[in-house]
Design a protein around this motif. Structure first.
Motif, PDB file in Angstrom:
ATOM      1  N   HIS A   1     -48.782  10.407 -24.356  1.00 48.68           N
ATOM      2  CA  HIS A   1     -48.596  10.339 -25.808  1.00 48.68           C
ATOM      3  C   HIS A   1     -49.157   9.066 -26.452  1.00 48.68           C
ATOM      4  O   HIS A   1     -49.154   8.952 -27.669  1.00 48.68           O
ATOM      5  CB  HIS A   1     -47.117  10.494 -26.146  1.00 48.68           C
TER       6      HIS A   1
ATOM      7  N   ALA B   1     -52.361   5.751 -26.114  1.00 53.55           N
ATOM      8  CA  ALA B   1     -53.623   5.328 -25.504  1.00 53.55           C
ATOM      9  C   ALA B   1     -53.884   3.865 -25.854  1.00 53.55           C
ATOM     10  O   ALA B   1     -53.604   3.426 -26.971  1.00 53.55           O
ATOM     11  CB  ALA B   1     -54.767   6.187 -26.013  1.00 53.55           C
TER      12      ALA B   1
ATOM     13  N   LYS C   1     -51.515   9.372 -29.375  1.00 53.61           N
ATOM     14  CA  LYS C   1     -52.582  10.359 -29.167  1.00 53.61           C
ATOM     15  C   LYS C   1     -52.375  11.519 -30.119  1.00 53.61           C
ATOM     16  O   LYS C   1     -51.288  11.885 -30.450  1.00 53.61           O
ATOM     17  CB  LYS C   1     -52.585  10.861 -27.734  1.00 53.61           C
TER      18      LYS C   1
END
Length: 161
Positions: free
Chosen positions: A130, A132, A161
């Motif tokens: 979920h 990055a 994300k």
């Protein structure tokens, strides 16, 4: 998955003394030696003590950042003013937002850094579906000592994300 937490942080600055790492980013032994040599130098020549006198807290930051296509590593402190920084220092801006935070400890600051970096980049970020990491500066934060160990955290700014 390794233990971590997501934490909202306000933007902050770190005043850092840096070195351009020459080893390939996959050469962990080479990178670790370059970092260790750098920390020994800034500790012995008094530059780290100069930075500590400008700090807003007792934390010591080991910052990694890509600058102009170079892999940079900094020894730094959190500061709230940048008016009297040493000539060889840099102001590193950390963004407001969510951070992956990994806690850890080690016998030395170097061991702490290696431990939390391996967990954060080797386990947490590859498995986190979920969030990055988008390449902003990241840091290992040495927060103190307890029971003969150095403890601290890895802070990595992330986006959803």
């Amino acid at each position: 998955m390794a233990e971590y937490r997501l934490e909202e942080k306000d933007s902050f600055i770190v005043i850092g003394l840096g070195t351009d790492l020459k080893s390939d980013y996959t050469d962990f032994a080479g990178l670790n030696k370059e970092k260790a040599d750098f920390w020994q130098a800034v500790s012995e020549d008094g530059r780290l003590e100069t930075l500590k006198s400008m700090a807003t807290n007792d934390y010591i930051f080991a910052v990694n950042e890509a600058v102009n296509h170079k892999m940079m590593h900094y020894a730094g402190v959190m500061a709230d003013k940048t008016s009297s920084i040493p000539d060889d220092a840099r102001v590193i801006q950390f963004p407001k937002g969510e951070y992956v935070v990994v806690e850890g400890e080690g016998k030395t600051a170097e061991e702490l850094n290696n431990h939390v970096t391996a967990i954060a980049f080797g386990q947490v970020l590859p498995e986190a579906e979920h969030v990055a990491y988008v390449g902003a500066p990241n840091a290992t934060v040495e927060m103190g000592r307890r029971n003969g160990m150095v403890f601290g955290e890895m802070w990595i700014p992330v986006v959803r994300k």
